[in-house]
Each structure stands twice: as structure tokens, then as C-alpha cells.
Design a protein around this motif. Structure first.
Motif, PDB file in Angstrom:
ATOM      1  N   ILE A  37      56.281  54.519  34.965  1.00  0.00           N
ATOM      2  CA  ILE A  37      55.862  55.664  34.978  1.00  0.00           C
ATOM      3  C   ILE A  37      54.752  55.805  33.994  1.00  0.00           C
ATOM      4  CG2 ILE A  37      56.600  58.013  34.238  1.00  0.00           C
ATOM      5  CD1 ILE A  37      59.339  57.720  35.293  1.00  0.00           C
ATOM      6  N   VAL A  38      54.825  55.255  32.513  1.00  0.00           N
ATOM      7  CA  VAL A  38      53.661  55.408  31.789  1.00  0.00           C
ATOM      8  C   VAL A  38      52.531  54.369  32.275  1.00  0.00           C
ATOM      9  CG1 VAL A  38      52.966  54.669  29.345  1.00  0.00           C
ATOM     10  CG2 VAL A  38      55.099  55.638  29.764  1.00  0.00           C
ATOM     11  N   ASN A  39      52.765  53.327  32.854  1.00  0.00           N
ATOM     12  CA  ASN A  39      51.741  52.518  33.214  1.00  0.00           C
ATOM     13  C   ASN A  39      51.332  52.458  34.611  1.00  0.00           C
ATOM     14  OD1 ASN A  39      51.157  50.756  30.390  1.00  0.00           O
ATOM     15  ND2 ASN A  39      53.356  50.949  31.022  1.00  0.00           N
ATOM     16  N   TRP A  40      51.327  53.701  35.351  1.00  0.00           N
ATOM     17  CA  TRP A  40      51.201  53.976  36.590  1.00  0.00           C
ATOM     18  C   TRP A  40      49.850  53.406  37.283  1.00  0.00           C
ATOM     19  CZ3 TRP A  40      47.808  56.924  39.076  1.00  0.00           C
ATOM     20  CH2 TRP A  40      47.135  57.854  37.961  1.00  0.00           C
ATOM     21  N   GLN A  41      49.013  53.577  36.414  1.00  0.00           N
ATOM     22  CA  GLN A  41      47.564  53.136  36.782  1.00  0.00           C
ATOM     23  C   GLN A  41      47.430  51.686  37.162  1.00  0.00           C
ATOM     24  OE1 GLN A  41      45.531  55.310  33.717  1.00  0.00           O
ATOM     25  NE2 GLN A  41      44.481  56.727  34.953  1.00  0.00           N
ATOM     26  N   ALA A  42      48.004  51.112  36.281  1.00  0.00           N
ATOM     27  CA  ALA A  42      47.840  49.644  36.391  1.00  0.00           C
ATOM     28  C   ALA A  42      48.842  49.093  37.479  1.00  0.00           C
ATOM     29  CB  ALA A  42      48.375  48.938  34.847  1.00  0.00           C
ATOM     30  N   VAL A  43      49.883  49.697  37.393  1.00  0.00           N
ATOM     31  CA  VAL A  43      50.799  49.273  38.645  1.00  0.00           C
ATOM     32  C   VAL A  43      50.194  49.692  39.915  1.00  0.00           C
ATOM     33  CG1 VAL A  43      53.074  49.602  39.933  1.00  0.00           C
ATOM     34  CG2 VAL A  43      53.154  49.522  37.424  1.00  0.00           C
ATOM     35  N   TYR A  44      49.702  50.690  40.198  1.00  0.00           N
ATOM     36  CA  TYR A  44      49.038  51.083  41.294  1.00  0.00           C
ATOM     37  C   TYR A  44      47.703  50.182  41.576  1.00  0.00           C
ATOM     38  CZ  TYR A  44      46.624  53.973  44.927  1.00  0.00           C
ATOM     39  OH  TYR A  44      45.690  54.313  45.794  1.00  0.00           O
ATOM     40  N   PHE A  46      46.961  47.235  40.420  1.00  0.00           N
ATOM     41  CA  PHE A  46      47.341  45.910  40.813  1.00  0.00           C
ATOM     42  C   PHE A  46      47.921  45.663  42.182  1.00  0.00           C
ATOM     43  CE2 PHE A  46      50.029  42.240  40.538  1.00  0.00           C
ATOM     44  CZ  PHE A  46      49.261  41.133  39.891  1.00  0.00           C
ATOM     45  N   PHE A  47      48.660  46.448  42.709  1.00  0.00           N
ATOM     46  CA  PHE A  47      49.484  46.358  44.055  1.00  0.00           C
ATOM     47  C   PHE A  47      48.495  46.785  45.046  1.00  0.00           C
ATOM     48  CE2 PHE A  47      52.949  45.786  40.766  1.00  0.00           C
ATOM     49  CZ  PHE A  47      53.489  44.617  41.520  1.00  0.00           C
ATOM     50  N   PHE A  48      48.068  47.841  44.960  1.00  0.00           N
ATOM     51  CA  PHE A  48      47.349  48.539  46.263  1.00  0.00           C
ATOM     52  C   PHE A  48      46.013  48.618  46.081  1.00  0.00           C
ATOM     53  CE2 PHE A  48      51.493  50.555  45.076  1.00  0.00           C
ATOM     54  CZ  PHE A  48      52.108  50.409  46.469  1.00  0.00           C
ATOM     55  N   LYS A  52      39.244  42.050  44.217  1.00  0.00           N
ATOM     56  CA  LYS A  52      39.503  40.717  44.080  1.00  0.00           C
ATOM     57  C   LYS A  52      40.159  40.725  42.574  1.00  0.00           C
ATOM     58  CE  LYS A  52      35.026  39.052  46.126  1.00  0.00           C
ATOM     59  NZ  LYS A  52      33.859  38.162  46.137  1.00  0.00           N
ATOM     60  N   ALA A  53      40.877  39.659  42.596  1.00  0.00           N
ATOM     61  CA  ALA A  53      41.659  39.281  41.409  1.00  0.00           C
ATOM     62  C   ALA A  53      40.848  39.460  40.080  1.00  0.00           C
ATOM     63  CB  ALA A  53      42.439  37.852  41.465  1.00  0.00           C
ATOM     64  N   GLU A  54      39.647  38.884  40.098  1.00  0.00           N
ATOM     65  CA  GLU A  54      38.880  39.232  38.751  1.00  0.00           C
ATOM     66  C   GLU A  54      38.569  40.515  38.323  1.00  0.00           C
ATOM     67  OE1 GLU A  54      38.169  37.287  41.206  1.00  0.00           O
ATOM     68  OE2 GLU A  54      38.181  35.220  40.745  1.00  0.00           O
ATOM     69  N   GLU A  55      38.622  41.305  39.407  1.00  0.00           N
ATOM     70  CA  GLU A  55      38.226  42.732  39.269  1.00  0.00           C
ATOM     71  C   GLU A  55      39.475  43.331  38.740  1.00  0.00           C
ATOM     72  OE1 GLU A  55      36.462  44.295  42.529  1.00  0.00           O
ATOM     73  OE2 GLU A  55      34.525  43.392  42.308  1.00  0.00           O
ATOM     74  N   LYS A  56      40.701  43.054  39.128  1.00  0.00           N
ATOM     75  CA  LYS A  56      41.776  43.645  38.902  1.00  0.00           C
ATOM     76  C   LYS A  56      42.219  43.333  37.395  1.00  0.00           C
ATOM     77  CE  LYS A  56      43.969  43.749  43.458  1.00  0.00           C
ATOM     78  NZ  LYS A  56      45.145  43.243  44.162  1.00  0.00           N
ATOM     79  N   LEU A  57      41.911  42.002  36.965  1.00  0.00           N
ATOM     80  CA  LEU A  57      42.140  41.664  35.571  1.00  0.00           C
ATOM     81  C   LEU A  57      41.209  42.273  34.651  1.00  0.00           C
ATOM     82  CD1 LEU A  57      42.782  37.658  36.300  1.00  0.00           C
ATOM     83  CD2 LEU A  57      44.371  39.443  35.687  1.00  0.00           C
TER      84      LEU A  57
END
Length: 311
Positions: A37-44, A46-48, A52-57
Motif C-alpha cells: 500500500i505504501v509503495n504502490w507506485q513502485a509495485v505498479y 515494476f509489474f505493469f 525496459k528494465a534499465e528505465e524501471k530501475l
């Protein structure tokens, strides 16, 4: 192949069991949901996200990396660990308390509504006292009608048996005893005998004391069961018999008993149950109502009670 896989997975079994314990632990599960819930932005993201992986990181680094005054970066542990941990602990502490408070409030509201409904029903008069009395009279009339029919049928049966026994007598068989005794016994009729002329009648107090003895208690119960067509061995009927017995004993002790003085084992009898039982006693001519709204034992009942002790 299966044995090989079991062998490989057995190496990771302690790790799997430990992870399962952590997840199933209330604090672990609460922390995981709080973290999502607190880190919903990171979860959303990262998964959706389709990035690219570099941009996600890079995005995750921008969320949790904090620039210091010295020009270096550090991890934001508040969002990453502390806020989810505090939220999980708060949930574990406050959830039971909130649940108990909600249950207490609901119980109070339910009891309050139930008391209001009962109060409304008690004040609502469905039938008038005259209609209630007429209903009791109708019930007793029907019961008396069928009781008399049963007695007549039993008398007829035993009369026929007497005729058969007389026919058997001509063949040398033993004659059945007096038919009237059979009829009285099988139909369970109560034969009331006159008091002995040389014996003084019992007073109310003496009658009450005699009926209270252990030897006469069963006789008293049996007489009540016969008067009101109750089964002495049936638990529901036994409760009604106890109420009737208590009321008759109270009327024996006091010929001007008000409703508030009737009690069963020190506990006041329910007002509706008391009034209905007294009405039955009146219909059976066992109790009478005085002019001051008190009750007394009828003379007929007093004579019947004396007679059952004289038998």
C-alpha cells in the motif's frame, strides 16, 4: 525423475518452510500488505509498465534514493521499511480493539431494539379479557366433551367384556369381578367418599401441612394431573403441575391472596402464566376471585382435597 526432483527440492525445504512461516505470521502478512500500500507506485510501475528494465530501475532509484548535502545519495528507509512496519504494528494492535468496540456497540443496539420490540408487544392487546375467557371456556368445553366420550367408550368396552365373561361362566370359567370396579379403574375415575362421621374435618392449615408431607405429595400431584388431564411423568406437564400446586398451596394458606404474592421457589410467577393458571382453576371451580381482586380456594376444591386424604 520424480525422485531426483524431490532430492533437489529437499535442499531448499528449510528455506521454503521458513519463508512460509514468515508469510503466515500475522506481523509478516500485515507488513507485506502495508508495504504494497505504501509503495504502490513502485509495485505498479515494476509489474505493469512496458518500459525496459534499465528505465524501471532508474524509476525505483528515483523513489528511494535521497540526495544528501554532501552530494551523495542514501536509501529512503522511511518509505521502504519504517512506514510499512509502523502501519503493520498499528493494524495488529488497533484491529482487535476496533472489532471489540464494534461488537459491543452492535450488541447494545441489538438488546435495545429487542427491549423496544418486547415493550411494544407487551403493550399491544391482541384480544380482550372477555375474548380470552371465552377462548378458555371453549377449550375446556371441547376437552370435557371428548373426555366424556372416551369414558363412555371405555364403559361400553368393559360392559361388553362383562357379557363375554358371563358367557364364559356357563362353560365353567372364572367370572370377572364387579363391572363397576372395572369401569372405575380403567376409566381412571376418581371416587370421592364421604368423610367418616366421627372424624372432624381438616382445617386449611392442617390440610396444607398434610399435603406438604412426602407421603401425600404424590397423591396431591396425581390428583392435579387428573383434574387437568396432565401426564405426571411428562416434563412439560410437570412444570405446569408445579405451578398449579404452588398456587393451590398459597390459596390454602391465605384466602385473600393478591397476584403479587404468588411465587415459585422464591421467584415471582410470570404475570401472564399466573393469570392463565388462575383462570383454569376458576373454570374447574377450584378457585374463586374475591371482591377486592384477591383469590381464594373454592369450597369444592377444599372438599376434594380433604377427600383424597381420607381415602
Amino acid at each position: 525423475m520424480k525422485d531426483y526432483l524431490d532430492l533437489v527440492l529437499s535442499k531448499f525445504k528449510p528455506l521454503i518452510d521458513n519463508a512460509s512461516y514468515r508469510i503466515n505470521n500475522p506481523l509478516g502478512a500485515a507488513f507485506i500488505f502495508s508495504w504494497i500500500i505504501v509503495n504502490w507506485q513502485a509495485v505498479y510501475f515494476f509489474f505493469f509498465s512496458d518500459q525496459k528494465a534499465e528505465e524501471k530501475l532508474s524509476f525505483l532509484k528515483s523513489l528511494y534514493a535521497v540526495a544528501n548535502d554532501t552530494g551523495t545519495t542514501s536509501i529512503n528507509y522511511n518509505t521502504l521499511i519504517w512506514w510499512p512496519l509502523f502501519a503493520a504494528i498499528g493494524y495488529l494492535v488497533l484491529a482487535p480493539a476496533i472489532s471489540n468496540i464494534a461488537t459491543t456497540i452492535w450488541t447494545w443496539v441489538d438488546k435495545y431494539c429487542s427491549s423496544k420490540r418486547m415493550s411494544f408487544l407487551e403493550k399491544t392487546v391482541f384480544i380482550t379479557p372477555e375474548e380470552r375467557d371465552q377462548m378458555y371456556l371453549s377449550f375446556e368445553g371441547v376437552k370435557t366433551q371428548y373426555r366424556d366420550q372416551i369414558k363412555d367408550l371405555k364403559s361400553e368396552i368393559y360392559s361388553l367384556r362383562q357379557i363375554v365373561s358371563l358367557q364364559d361362566e356357563n362353560q365353567g370359567l372364572v367370572v370377572t369381578p364387579n363391572i363397576n370396579e372395572h369401569i372405575a379403574e380403567e376409566a381412571q375415575l376418581t371416587v370421592i367418599e364421604d368423610l367418616e362421621p366421627n372424624r372432624s374435618p381438616l382445617s386449611h392449615d392442617e390440610l396444607f401441612n398434610k399435603l406438604s408431607t412426602k407421603s401425600n405429595s404424590y397423591v396431591f400431584d396425581k390428583w392435579i394431573s387428573e383434574q387437568f388431564d396432565l401426564d405426571i411423568d411428562y416434563q412439560t406437564h410437570f412444570a405446569e403441575m408445579s405451578t398449579i400446586k404452588t398456587i393451590i398451596n398459597q390459596l390454602l394458606k391465605d384466602n385473600h391472596t393478591p397476584l403479587r404474592d404468588f411465587s415459585l421457589g422464591g421467584t415471582h410467577i410470570n404475570r401472564q402464566l399466573l393469570e392463565s393458571t388462575l383462570k383454569k382453576l376458576e373454570i374447574k371451580n377450584l378457585a374463586e376471585k374475591n371482591d377486592d381482586n384477591t383469590y381464594r380456594l373454592s369450597e369444592s376444591a377444599f372438599i376434594k382435597l380433604r377427600n383424597i386424604l381420607s381415602q
